[in-house]
Design a protein around this motif. Structure first.
Motif, short mmCIF file in Angstrom:
data_model
loop_
_atom_site.label_atom_id
_atom_site.label_comp_id
_atom_site.label_asym_id
_atom_site.label_seq_id
_atom_site.Cartn_x
_atom_site.Cartn_y
_atom_site.Cartn_z
N LYS A 89 -17.06 -30.94 26.36
CA LYS A 89 -18.27 -30.97 27.19
C LYS A 89 -17.89 -30.71 28.64
O LYS A 89 -16.81 -31.08 29.09
N THR A 90 -18.83 -30.11 29.39
CA THR A 90 -18.61 -29.82 30.80
C THR A 90 -19.49 -30.71 31.65
O THR A 90 -20.66 -30.89 31.35
N VAL A 91 -18.93 -31.28 32.71
CA VAL A 91 -19.70 -32.05 33.68
C VAL A 91 -19.95 -31.13 34.86
O VAL A 91 -19.00 -30.62 35.46
N ASN A 92 -21.23 -30.92 35.19
CA ASN A 92 -21.61 -30.02 36.27
C ASN A 92 -22.09 -30.81 37.49
O ASN A 92 -22.59 -31.92 37.36
N SER A 93 -21.97 -30.18 38.64
CA SER A 93 -22.42 -30.82 39.88
C SER A 93 -23.95 -30.83 39.95
O SER A 93 -24.57 -29.79 39.82
N PRO A 94 -24.54 -32.00 40.19
CA PRO A 94 -26.00 -32.06 40.30
C PRO A 94 -26.51 -31.69 41.68
O PRO A 94 -27.72 -31.57 41.88
N ILE A 95 -25.59 -31.49 42.64
CA ILE A 95 -25.98 -31.19 44.03
C ILE A 95 -24.95 -30.28 44.68
O ILE A 95 -23.86 -30.09 44.17
N VAL A 96 -25.31 -29.76 45.84
CA VAL A 96 -24.39 -28.99 46.68
C VAL A 96 -23.70 -29.98 47.61
O VAL A 96 -24.36 -30.86 48.17
N GLY A 97 -22.39 -29.87 47.76
CA GLY A 97 -21.69 -30.77 48.67
C GLY A 97 -20.19 -30.59 48.62
O GLY A 97 -19.69 -29.59 48.12
N THR A 98 -19.48 -31.59 49.12
CA THR A 98 -18.02 -31.57 49.14
C THR A 98 -17.49 -32.51 48.06
O THR A 98 -17.90 -33.67 47.99
N GLY A 114 -6.09 -36.03 31.24
CA GLY A 114 -5.57 -36.98 30.27
C GLY A 114 -6.20 -38.36 30.38
O GLY A 114 -6.00 -39.21 29.51
N SER A 115 -6.95 -38.61 31.45
CA SER A 115 -7.60 -39.92 31.62
C SER A 115 -8.68 -40.10 30.56
O SER A 115 -9.45 -39.19 30.26
N LYS A 116 -8.74 -41.33 30.00
CA LYS A 116 -9.82 -41.69 29.08
C LYS A 116 -10.99 -42.19 29.91
O LYS A 116 -10.80 -43.01 30.82
N VAL A 117 -12.19 -41.69 29.62
CA VAL A 117 -13.38 -42.12 30.34
C VAL A 117 -14.44 -42.60 29.37
O VAL A 117 -14.47 -42.19 28.21
N LYS A 118 -15.26 -43.50 29.87
CA LYS A 118 -16.40 -44.00 29.11
C LYS A 118 -17.67 -43.60 29.84
O LYS A 118 -17.65 -43.35 31.06
N LYS A 119 -18.76 -43.56 29.13
CA LYS A 119 -20.05 -43.22 29.74
C LYS A 119 -20.31 -44.18 30.89
O LYS A 119 -20.20 -45.39 30.75
N GLY A 120 -20.60 -43.62 32.08
CA GLY A 120 -20.86 -44.43 33.26
C GLY A 120 -19.68 -44.57 34.20
O GLY A 120 -19.83 -45.02 35.33
N PHE A 139 -20.60 -39.21 28.94
CA PHE A 139 -20.16 -39.48 27.58
C PHE A 139 -18.75 -40.03 27.58
O PHE A 139 -18.03 -39.96 28.57
N ASP A 140 -18.35 -40.62 26.45
CA ASP A 140 -17.00 -41.13 26.26
C ASP A 140 -16.09 -39.96 25.88
O ASP A 140 -16.50 -39.04 25.18
N GLY A 141 -14.85 -40.00 26.36
CA GLY A 141 -13.91 -38.95 25.98
C GLY A 141 -12.66 -38.94 26.84
O GLY A 141 -12.32 -39.93 27.49
N GLU A 142 -11.99 -37.78 26.84
CA GLU A 142 -10.74 -37.60 27.58
C GLU A 142 -10.88 -36.38 28.49
O GLU A 142 -11.32 -35.32 28.05
N PHE A 161 -15.66 -30.80 35.60
CA PHE A 161 -14.71 -31.37 34.64
C PHE A 161 -15.02 -30.85 33.25
O PHE A 161 -16.17 -30.57 32.92
N LYS A 162 -13.96 -30.79 32.42
CA LYS A 162 -14.13 -30.59 30.98
C LYS A 162 -13.62 -31.85 30.31
O LYS A 162 -12.51 -32.31 30.60
N ILE A 163 -14.46 -32.39 29.45
CA ILE A 163 -14.12 -33.63 28.77
C ILE A 163 -14.22 -33.42 27.26
O ILE A 163 -15.23 -32.92 26.76
N LYS A 164 -13.15 -33.80 26.56
CA LYS A 164 -13.16 -33.74 25.10
C LYS A 164 -13.78 -35.03 24.61
O LYS A 164 -13.24 -36.12 24.84
N VAL A 165 -14.97 -34.91 24.00
CA VAL A 165 -15.70 -36.11 23.55
C VAL A 165 -15.14 -36.59 22.23
O VAL A 165 -14.57 -35.84 21.45
N LYS A 166 -15.34 -37.89 22.01
CA LYS A 166 -14.84 -38.51 20.77
C LYS A 166 -15.82 -38.33 19.66
O LYS A 166 -16.98 -38.26 19.78
#
Length: 166
Positions: A89-98, A114-120, A139-142, A161-166
């Motif tokens: 999955k790809t996380v896209n920017s919801p706004i213009v900024g830095t 390589g970081s594991k992330v959880k939704k939120g 979403f949850d993933g890496e 970001f690209k995140i590999k979901v579980k």
């Protein structure tokens, strides 16, 4: 405006076949209508309905353009999903900024490859108009790829970001 000028105006309007004339000059307002009240009322209704029709057409065109833009975004997202792995999955920017990878330059980045992330979980911060906006994982993933550099300007909808979901 003197009486002779008004008289000449009435004569000219009659010769030209005008049915309605309104003039305002030197603080004097002159309105002339020729014909019955029903003729004037019918013409008013016709003009009003034509204006309403034009407004409706403008609104329809705006809706069509918005629908086309949404369809294009969906098509791009579908192409991305089909070319990449299905669980990526790809996380896209919801706004213009830095883009900032951390809350403070002295602190480590919120996430790394390589970081594991959880939704939120906070992935980064995007500064827009001196406001710091935390971008959170949907979403949850890496994290498998970080597509922007720290302090880089990002556009609306740009992939971050690209995140590999579980």
């Amino acid at each position: 405006m003197d009486y002779k000028s008004i008289q000449q105006l009435i004569k000219t309007a009659g010769e030209e076949g005008l049915t309605f004339l309104e003039i305002e000059t030197e603080g004097i307002r002159i309105t002339m209508k020729k014909g019955s009240q029903t003729d004037v009322a019918e013409n008013s209704v016709s003009v009003t309905s034509n204006l309403e029709s034009l407004e409706e057409k403008k609104e329809e065109q705006v809706e069509i353009k918005e629908n086309a833009a949404n369809e294009n975004k969906e098509a791009v997202n579908n192409i991305t999903a089909s070319t990449d792995e299905k669980d990526l999955k790809t996380v896209n920017s919801p706004i213009v900024g830095t883009f900032y990878a951390s809350g403070d330059p002295k602190e480590p980045a919120f996430v790394e490859i390589g970081s594991k992330v959880k939704k939120g979980d906070t992935l980064c911060i995007i500064e827009a108009m001196k406001l710091m906006n935390e971008i959170q994982s949907e979403f949850d993933g890496e994290v498998v790829d970080i597509l922007v550099e720290n302090e880089q300007m990002v556009e609306y909808g740009q992939s971050l970001f690209k995140i590999k979901v579980k």
